[in-house]
Every structure is written in C-alpha cells, then in structure tokens.
Motif scaffolding. Structure first.
Motif, PDB file in Angstrom:
ATOM      1  N   GLU A  98      -4.956 -27.370 -15.289  1.00 56.51           N
ATOM      2  CA  GLU A  98      -3.959 -26.344 -14.951  1.00 56.51           C
ATOM      3  C   GLU A  98      -3.333 -25.763 -16.212  1.00 56.51           C
ATOM      4  O   GLU A  98      -3.137 -24.554 -16.341  1.00 56.51           O
ATOM      5  CB  GLU A  98      -2.884 -26.947 -14.041  1.00 56.51           C
ATOM      6  N   GLN A  99      -3.056 -26.670 -17.152  1.00 58.46           N
ATOM      7  CA  GLN A  99      -2.490 -26.229 -18.434  1.00 58.46           C
ATOM      8  C   GLN A  99      -3.479 -25.302 -19.142  1.00 58.46           C
ATOM      9  O   GLN A  99      -3.111 -24.253 -19.677  1.00 58.46           O
ATOM     10  CB  GLN A  99      -2.186 -27.475 -19.290  1.00 58.46           C
ATOM     11  N   GLU A 100      -4.754 -25.709 -19.088  1.00 60.20           N
ATOM     12  CA  GLU A 100      -5.809 -24.914 -19.743  1.00 60.20           C
ATOM     13  C   GLU A 100      -5.869 -23.520 -19.124  1.00 60.20           C
ATOM     14  O   GLU A 100      -5.940 -22.502 -19.827  1.00 60.20           O
ATOM     15  CB  GLU A 100      -7.138 -25.644 -19.546  1.00 60.20           C
ATOM     16  N   ILE A 101      -5.795 -23.479 -17.782  1.00 60.17           N
ATOM     17  CA  ILE A 101      -5.848 -22.191 -17.073  1.00 60.17           C
ATOM     18  C   ILE A 101      -4.654 -21.327 -17.455  1.00 60.17           C
ATOM     19  O   ILE A 101      -4.782 -20.125 -17.702  1.00 60.17           O
ATOM     20  CB  ILE A 101      -5.906 -22.422 -15.541  1.00 60.17           C
ATOM     21  N   LYS A 102      -3.498 -21.996 -17.560  1.00 59.83           N
ATOM     22  CA  LYS A 102      -2.284 -21.256 -17.930  1.00 59.83           C
ATOM     23  C   LYS A 102      -2.467 -20.628 -19.317  1.00 59.83           C
ATOM     24  O   LYS A 102      -2.168 -19.447 -19.538  1.00 59.83           O
ATOM     25  CB  LYS A 102      -1.099 -22.224 -17.933  1.00 59.83           C
ATOM     26  N   THR A 103      -2.975 -21.428 -20.249  1.00 56.95           N
ATOM     27  CA  THR A 103      -3.203 -20.942 -21.616  1.00 56.95           C
ATOM     28  C   THR A 103      -4.170 -19.763 -21.594  1.00 56.95           C
ATOM     29  O   THR A 103      -3.948 -18.728 -22.245  1.00 56.95           O
ATOM     30  CB  THR A 103      -3.792 -22.075 -22.490  1.00 56.95           C
ATOM     31  N   LEU A 104      -5.262 -19.931 -20.805  1.00 59.64           N
ATOM     32  CA  LEU A 104      -6.268 -18.861 -20.747  1.00 59.64           C
ATOM     33  C   LEU A 104      -5.671 -17.596 -20.125  1.00 59.64           C
ATOM     34  O   LEU A 104      -5.962 -16.489 -20.570  1.00 59.64           O
ATOM     35  CB  LEU A 104      -7.476 -19.340 -19.939  1.00 59.64           C
ATOM     36  N   ASP A 105      -4.830 -17.800 -19.104  1.00 58.84           N
ATOM     37  CA  ASP A 105      -4.173 -16.648 -18.465  1.00 58.84           C
ATOM     38  C   ASP A 105      -3.363 -15.854 -19.477  1.00 58.84           C
ATOM     39  O   ASP A 105      -3.475 -14.627 -19.553  1.00 58.84           O
ATOM     40  CB  ASP A 105      -3.247 -17.125 -17.334  1.00 58.84           C
ATOM     41  N   SER A 106      -2.557 -16.587 -20.256  1.00 55.46           N
ATOM     42  CA  SER A 106      -1.718 -15.869 -21.219  1.00 55.46           C
ATOM     43  C   SER A 106      -2.592 -15.221 -22.286  1.00 55.46           C
ATOM     44  O   SER A 106      -2.327 -14.103 -22.738  1.00 55.46           O
ATOM     45  CB  SER A 106      -0.674 -16.803 -21.836  1.00 55.46           C
ATOM     46  N   GLN A 107      -3.691 -15.911 -22.643  1.00 51.44           N
ATOM     47  CA  GLN A 107      -4.626 -15.337 -23.625  1.00 51.44           C
ATOM     48  C   GLN A 107      -5.229 -14.040 -23.072  1.00 51.44           C
ATOM     49  O   GLN A 107      -5.323 -13.033 -23.783  1.00 51.44           O
ATOM     50  CB  GLN A 107      -5.726 -16.360 -23.894  1.00 51.44           C
ATOM     51  N   ILE A 108      -5.586 -14.070 -21.784  1.00 51.58           N
ATOM     52  CA  ILE A 108      -6.177 -12.887 -21.149  1.00 51.58           C
ATOM     53  C   ILE A 108      -5.164 -11.753 -21.119  1.00 51.58           C
ATOM     54  O   ILE A 108      -5.491 -10.605 -21.436  1.00 51.58           O
ATOM     55  CB  ILE A 108      -6.678 -13.251 -19.723  1.00 51.58           C
ATOM     56  N   GLU A 109      -3.907 -12.112 -20.784  1.00 55.85           N
ATOM     57  CA  GLU A 109      -2.850 -11.083 -20.756  1.00 55.85           C
ATOM     58  C   GLU A 109      -2.709 -10.434 -22.112  1.00 55.85           C
ATOM     59  O   GLU A 109      -2.661  -9.213 -22.243  1.00 55.85           O
ATOM     60  CB  GLU A 109      -1.510 -11.709 -20.328  1.00 55.85           C
ATOM     61  N   ASN A 110      -2.656 -11.291 -23.140  1.00 54.52           N
ATOM     62  CA  ASN A 110      -2.509 -10.779 -24.509  1.00 54.52           C
ATOM     63  C   ASN A 110      -3.662  -9.864 -24.874  1.00 54.52           C
ATOM     64  O   ASN A 110      -3.476  -8.788 -25.438  1.00 54.52           O
ATOM     65  CB  ASN A 110      -2.456 -11.933 -25.516  1.00 54.52           C
ATOM     66  N   LEU A 111      -4.866 -10.320 -24.540  1.00 54.05           N
ATOM     67  CA  LEU A 111      -6.055  -9.532 -24.883  1.00 54.05           C
ATOM     68  C   LEU A 111      -6.033  -8.189 -24.162  1.00 54.05           C
ATOM     69  O   LEU A 111      -6.361  -7.150 -24.750  1.00 54.05           O
ATOM     70  CB  LEU A 111      -7.321 -10.307 -24.519  1.00 54.05           C
ATOM     71  N   LYS A 112      -5.602  -8.232 -22.888  1.00 54.81           N
ATOM     72  CA  LYS A 112      -5.541  -6.985 -22.120  1.00 54.81           C
ATOM     73  C   LYS A 112      -4.560  -6.009 -22.765  1.00 54.81           C
ATOM     74  O   LYS A 112      -4.846  -4.815 -22.905  1.00 54.81           O
ATOM     75  CB  LYS A 112      -5.121  -7.276 -20.682  1.00 54.81           C
ATOM     76  N   ALA A 113      -3.386  -6.565 -23.168  1.00 54.56           N
ATOM     77  CA  ALA A 113      -2.366  -5.715 -23.804  1.00 54.56           C
ATOM     78  C   ALA A 113      -2.924  -5.116 -25.096  1.00 54.56           C
ATOM     79  O   ALA A 113      -2.776  -3.917 -25.358  1.00 54.56           O
ATOM     80  CB  ALA A 113      -1.121  -6.527 -24.094  1.00 54.56           C
ATOM     81  N   THR A 114      -3.585  -5.974 -25.880  1.00 56.57           N
ATOM     82  CA  THR A 114      -4.167  -5.498 -27.143  1.00 56.57           C
ATOM     83  C   THR A 114      -5.182  -4.409 -26.867  1.00 56.57           C
ATOM     84  O   THR A 114      -5.199  -3.361 -27.538  1.00 56.57           O
ATOM     85  CB  THR A 114      -4.864  -6.675 -27.875  1.00 56.57           C
TER      86      THR A 114
END
Lengths: 670, 56
Positions: free
Chosen positions: A450-466
């Motif tokens: 779950e922690q891993e998914i959370k990290t990946l989610d935020s990474q995806i959000e960041n990448l999308k914003a970028t």
C-alpha cells in the motif's frame, strides 16, 4: 495635390507677411517667382519643407527667425515664425500652418519653443475641421510622402551633377527600399529571437517523462495486482487461523487439565520437600532436648535425696585443694597475711582445704545440686513435648496433603488420557502459531505494498504535472514554430519584393528618363543605367551600343531628363494609394491603381549654369512632367525659358530686397 | 519548418506583411520609434496575427 498659396512671416528674409497665390489653372499652370542671388529664392522652397515636414536644409537650423526681428527683440519679448500653406488634395482644401515662437532671454540669447502645426480642412458644408495633432504627420505623409518630397521641392543645383548616390537614394526612396530593407533587417532579428526562444530540450524531456510515467503506471498496476493477491492470501490465512483457533478452543480443557496436573505435581513436590524439613526439624528438636526431657524426673528425685542442709559440707566453691596448697607453699594468704608467722591462719586454711575436692564429697554434691537446679530451671523453658508435638503434627499434615494431591493427580491423569493425545495438540498449536505468523507477515506485506502504491501514485501525479507543464511549453514551441514560419515567409516575401521592386523602379525610371531625354534631344543617343546605377549615354553604331562623349550641354540635358524622370516616377508613386505591390489575397487591386491626383513641382533655380538652348528645352518639358509648376528663377534665365513656356504662366512674382538689405525681402506680384 | 510552412494561411500572412510594411513605413516616416522597438513590434504583429489566425 495642388498648392494654392503660401504665406510666410518672420521666416528668414521674409520679415513682413508675404502671401503668394500660385497658378492652379490647368492651362496656365506655371507660377514664376523671379529673384536675384541671395534675395531669398531657396528660402521659399525651404519654407515649403519646413511647413510640411518641420525640416530645412539650412546649415544653421536656429537661424530661422528673421535677423532684423531677432535684433529688435528685447528681453522677454517674443516673435513668431509662421508659414502657412493652402493646398487641395483629393478635392479637399487643407490648410497647414506651422509656427514657432522665439523669445529673447534676459542673458540675450534667442530661445526657440517647440514648433506648432495646425492642420485643418474644409468639409463640404464649409466647416473647418482640425486634425488631431498626433495624426498631423500621418495626414501630411499621406498627401505627399516625406521620402518623395525632395523630387517635388527640387533644388536646381543638383541638376548640375547627378551623382551615383543620388541615383541610389532616388531608387531607394522611390521603391520604398528603405522601408523594405529595414523590414528585412528587423525580420532577421525577429527570426533569430524566435529561434532562440524555441526550447527543443523540452520536447525531449517531455518524451522522457512520458516514458517514466508509463513505467510508473505499469509498476503501480503490478503493485495493485500484488496487493489483491496478498489480500486473498490474508483472507485465506485468516480463515485457517479462525479454524485453528476453534479447534484449539476445544482442546482448551485438556490443556487446563494439564496445567492442573502440573500444579498438583508442583504442590506435591513442595509438600514432599516440606515433609523432609519437618522430619529433620523433629529429629533436631529431639536431639537437642531429649537429655533434659529424660533426665528431668531423675534430677528431681536426686535433688530430693541429696537435700541436705549443711553448710559444713559446703567448701569454697570452685576452689581446689591444690589452690590452697599453693597458697600455703608461698606462705602468704590472699588477704596478704604472712602465713609463716600465723599458724592459726594456716590451720584455718588447712580446714578449708579439707572441705575441698578431691578430699570432700560435699563440694561435689553442692556442685551437682546447683547443676540440677540450673538444669531444672532451664527445662522449664523448653517445652520439648509441645515442640515435638507440633513437629509431628506438621509432618502428618504434609503427609495427608501429599496423599490428597496424589489422589487428584491420578484423577486428572485419567481425564487427560480420556481427552486426547498431547502430541496432537502440540501440532495443532504449531499450525495455529504458523497461521498467526503468516497473518502478521501478510499484513506487513500488505502495508508495504500500500505504501509502495501511495509512493507510485504521488510519483505519477508529479510526472503528470511535469508533463502538463512541458506540454504548455511544447504548445508554446508549436506556436513559435508557426510564428517562425510566418516570419520566414514574410522575410522571403520582403526580400523578393525588394528585388522585384528594385528592378521595376529601375526599368520605370529608365523608361521615363529615356522618353524625356528623347523629347529634349533629337538624336540617336539614349540613356542607360547599369547594375551599379551609373547613368551613361549610348548611341547605336551598327548593331551595338557604345558609350559616347558628352558635351556640357548634353550632360545637363541628360541630368535634367533624369530629374524629370525621377519626378515622374515619384508622382506615379505618390498617386498610388495604399500599400503598393502587396500581393493581396483578396481582389482589392483597384486600390492599388494609380489615381488621377495632380502633383506640383517646385523648382529652385533649375536653369543655373545651363545655356539658353537647353533652358528652352528644359522649360518646354516642365509643364509636361507636373500638373503645377512653380519656378523660382533668376531673371536672366527666365528670359530664355519664357519663350518656351511664357503662355503657360498663370502668376508672376518677384522677390525684392527692401532697401537692398540682405535680411529683408518681400514678394510682390507683377 | 517546411511542413508547417505549407500550412500557412495566406490571409494571415498577408496581414502580417501588410502590418509590418505599415509599421516600417510609419517608423521610416516618423523616425520616432527606435529600432529595437521595431523588432518587438514586428514580433508582436506576427504573434497577434498567428493567434488571430488560430482563432479563425
């Protein structure tokens, strides 16, 4: 554009108000202004330029105010220079009035205020409309472009020598090359700037980030799958755990019995240990006191027997006969008395010695008596009976307890045997423990995923914003690319236009020059212009053109032809309305057609240094190149010109110096 | 570059040319505007026209 009149005041030599009305009649379109040298001929042409464009070609720009007026000006007083032109353009009468206030400062200098221009026109209903000051310049440029003004207000001295520079500048201003070359130059810079603002890195970065995003999304999906599996495993493990728990609950009674048995065993062990202690206590207590216990009745009896009340029997307690012997031997009593000299004392001592052991039993009996008494007294304190009794009771109690517990043990063991095997329970417990561990393990794993998914989610959000940010930049890049393409296309167009117009104007100019030249010169010579703008006269010999030598007169004719040609081309150019030669996508070509607007030519001393023959020829051609001709000439030249165009003259003026002054002239009609 | 050039709208291009020409002529006639400003002005003309073309 036809000039109706000019009025001048305080401008250079023209101290008094002078008003010149020009011939505007189509048949009599020539106005002649005669004047001597230094009378103010050039000043009139300059007055036109100053009024229209605010500039003059005088070397001392500040000397516009009439010298006499300036001289008379007292400190703080002001004088106004004023030139007013009335003209008709496109059937509308314009009045352009430029004035400039000059003032004398206390320290004697003359200061010029900013010139003021008023431009007004009469509308059809007779009202006067004023043009906004900010628009004045544009309106004047529309009437007669500044660039072309040199060819309408012409300095005759330039006739004498047409330089290559003149040709180049003529061609340039006639075809608007200055404008186009400036546009080309600026477009080059624009293209440069646009290229610099293109951020190519962002495109690459965007692609890279998109890859990263896809990878992260893939990883997240995998993690989600793993999470699902883990959850399933967890559910299964939980189920197993529950089952095992239920089973274990059933075996709880067995374990309880076992626990009880262990307790009983422990109690038995403890009781056995206590029994041993109690037994040893009993023996210890007996051993300690049995003598007195047994001797007590005997001692009481013995004491009864030896109860003899005699003091004689009593010797000195603890004294031994050998002690007395020693005292006698040394001859001195313990009281200090010399025994050698006191026989009575010796005898007394000998008596006492006789009472002492080993000679006398009385002493021993007395000792025995005392000992028995002490022992009997001590015996009273020791309640051996009770001690032994209590010890025994304790032993009995423990023995009973052990017996009871052993009985219990037997019963419990029987019960355990009935309930089941201990080994099975252990195995069950092992399974239970394993299931419990597995659940803990799976829960831990689930948390990690779950922690891993959370990290990946935020990474995806960041990448999308970028990527979004980069996309904005990419959009910007697209826009810049389009702008660049347009700028490049405009640049190419201006370049092409430059070449095309240059060619066109050169051809047009050359044709005009040749036509006018031929009107004035009846021979086989013609004018040519090479790529470098050099003008030459050529003549046809056989089938080839060769350059010819020129007489001074011929050169003057050639030069005038060139000027006349320039004026003609300029007039055509000025007549073109709107933007010239733009390859418009819409069919607004009509706007680009020549209008029939007439144009004047104002020539200052056109005949200077030209012989009479050529004066006549030039004069003949003048009314043909402009609808209105204003000639400012010397009287000696006019004599010859008059013969050619005298009948076309509609107005005659003369410039006169007032009292032969160089600083005061007037213009009078003749 | 050559690809996008083929997509140029002739009307937009004409307007750009026209406006640059007029801006230059005004500058040339008045000589009020400094040259660096002309570069900015031309850039703005192109930008405005391209955006306007996009809206159309």
């Amino acid at each position: 554009m036809i000039i109706k009149s000019i009025s001048i005041q305080n401008f250079r030599q023209y101290k008094d108000f002078c008003d010149v009305k020009f011939a505007t009649d189509r048949d009599k379109n020539v106005t002649v202004i005669l004047g001597l040298n230094t009378s103010g001929k050039t000043t009139i042409v300059q007055a036109f330029k100053w009024c229209l464009y605010g500039e003059t070609s005088f070397s001392k720009k500040e000397m516009l105010l009439n010298s006499e007026v300036a001289e008379d000006l007292i400190p703080y007083a002001t004088a106004t220079i004023k030139v007013e032109i009335k003209l008709i353009h496109e059937n509308r009468e314009y009045t352009i009035c430029r004035s400039q206030v000059c003032r004398r400062t206390p320290d004697g200098r003359i200061v010029y205020d900013r010139p003021n221009v008023d431009l007004s026109y009469k509308s059809e209903n007779g009202n006067t409309n004023y043009i906004m000051p900010s628009e004045v310049r544009n309106v004047i440029n529309n009437i007669l472009p500044h660039d072309l003004s040199d060819y309408f207000f012409f300095d005759g001295e330039r006739l004498q020598e047409i330089t290559k520079k003149d040709v180049v500048s003529a061609v340039r201003s006639l075809m608007g090359l200055d404008i186009i070359s400036a546009a080309v130059e600026h477009l080059e810079k624009v293209i440069e700037q646009l290229q610099a603002s293109l951020s190519l890195d962002d495109d690459e970065l965007s692609a890279k980030k998109k890859n990263e995003l896809n990878k992260a999304i893939g990883e997240r999906d995998a993690a989600k799958l793993r999470l699902e599996n883990t959850k399933k495993e967890l559910i299964a493990a939980q189920k197993l755990y529950d089952e095992l728990s239920a089973k274990l609950k059933d075996t709880e009674s067995v374990r309880e019995a076992q626990r009880e048995r262990e307790n009983i065993l422990k109690i038995i062990d403890g009781a056995k240990l206590s029994l041993e202690t109690a037994k040893s206590n009993l023996i210890k207590d007996f051993n300690r006191d049995y003598f007195r216990y047994l001797a007590k009745p005997l001692m009481e009896k013995a004491l009864e027997t030896i109860k003899i009340s005699t003091t004689s029997m009593a010797g000195i307690p603890k004294m031994h006969s050998e002690s007395i012997e020693h005292i006698l031997k040394r001859g001195r009593c313990i009281c200090g008395c010399d025994l050698t000299k006191n026989q009575g004392a010796v005898d007394n001592i000998r008596f006492e010695q006789s009472l002492l052991p080993p000679h006398h039993i009385g002493t021993d009996l007395a000792n025995f008596n005392n000992t028995c008494k002490v022992m009997l007294q001590e015996n009273a304190r020791y309640l051996l009976n009770e001690t032994i009794n209590s010890d025994y009771c304790e032993i009995r109690r423990l023995e009973r307890q052990i017996a009871d517990q052993e009985e219990n043990l037997k019963e419990i063991s029987k019960k355990i045997r009935e309930l089941g095997e201990v080994k099975e329970i252990t195995a069950l417990e092992d399974d239970y423990q394993r299931a419990k561990n597995q659940i803990a393990d799976l829960t831990r794993r689930q948390g990690a995923i779950e922690q891993e998914i959370k990290t990946l989610d935020s990474q995806i959000e960041n990448l999308k914003a970028t990527i979004d940010n980069l996309a904005t930049q990419c959009e910007k890049n697209d826009l810049i690319r389009r702008e660049l393409a347009y700028a490049q296309a405009a640049y190419d167009w201006f370049k092409q236009t430059y070449n095309k117009q240059e060619k066109e104007v050169k051809v047009e100019l050359l044709n005009s020059v040749n036509r006018i030249f031929k009107e004035m010169y009846h021979g086989t010579r013609s004018v040519t212009m090479d790529d470098k703008y050099s003008i030459n006269l050529t003549t046809t010999v056989g089938s080839s053109q060769i350059e010819t030598e020129e007489s001074k007169g011929l050169e003057a004719v050639k030069n005038f032809s060139f000027i006349a040609g320039l004026v003609e081309v300029a007039r055509n150019k000025a007549r073109k309305r709107g933007l010239t030669n733009l390859d418009a996508p819409e069919s607004d070509n009509e706007e680009n057609l020549y209008s029939s607007e007439p144009y004047p030519i104002v020539m200052d001393a056109p005949f200077s240094n030209v012989d009479e023959v050529h004066i006549q020829k030039i004069a003949t051609i003048l009314p043909n190149i402009a609808e209105q001709v204003i000639l400012i000439v010397m009287e000696k030249d006019w004599v010859y010109a008059k013969q050619a165009i005298g009948e076309k003259v509609g107005a005659n003026y003369i410039i006169q110096k007032v009292e032969n002054s160089d600083t005061h002239s007037v213009i009078r009609r003749i | 570059m050559t690809e996008s050039k083929t997509e140029l709208n002739s009307h937009v291009l004409y307007k750009i040319k026209y406006k640059i020409y007029n801006a230059e002529r005004e500058n040339h006639n008045t000589k009020i505007l400094a040259k660096p400003d002309m570069v900015k002005k031309i850039k703005k003309i192109i930008d405005d026209q391209v955006r306007e073309g996009d809206r159309l």
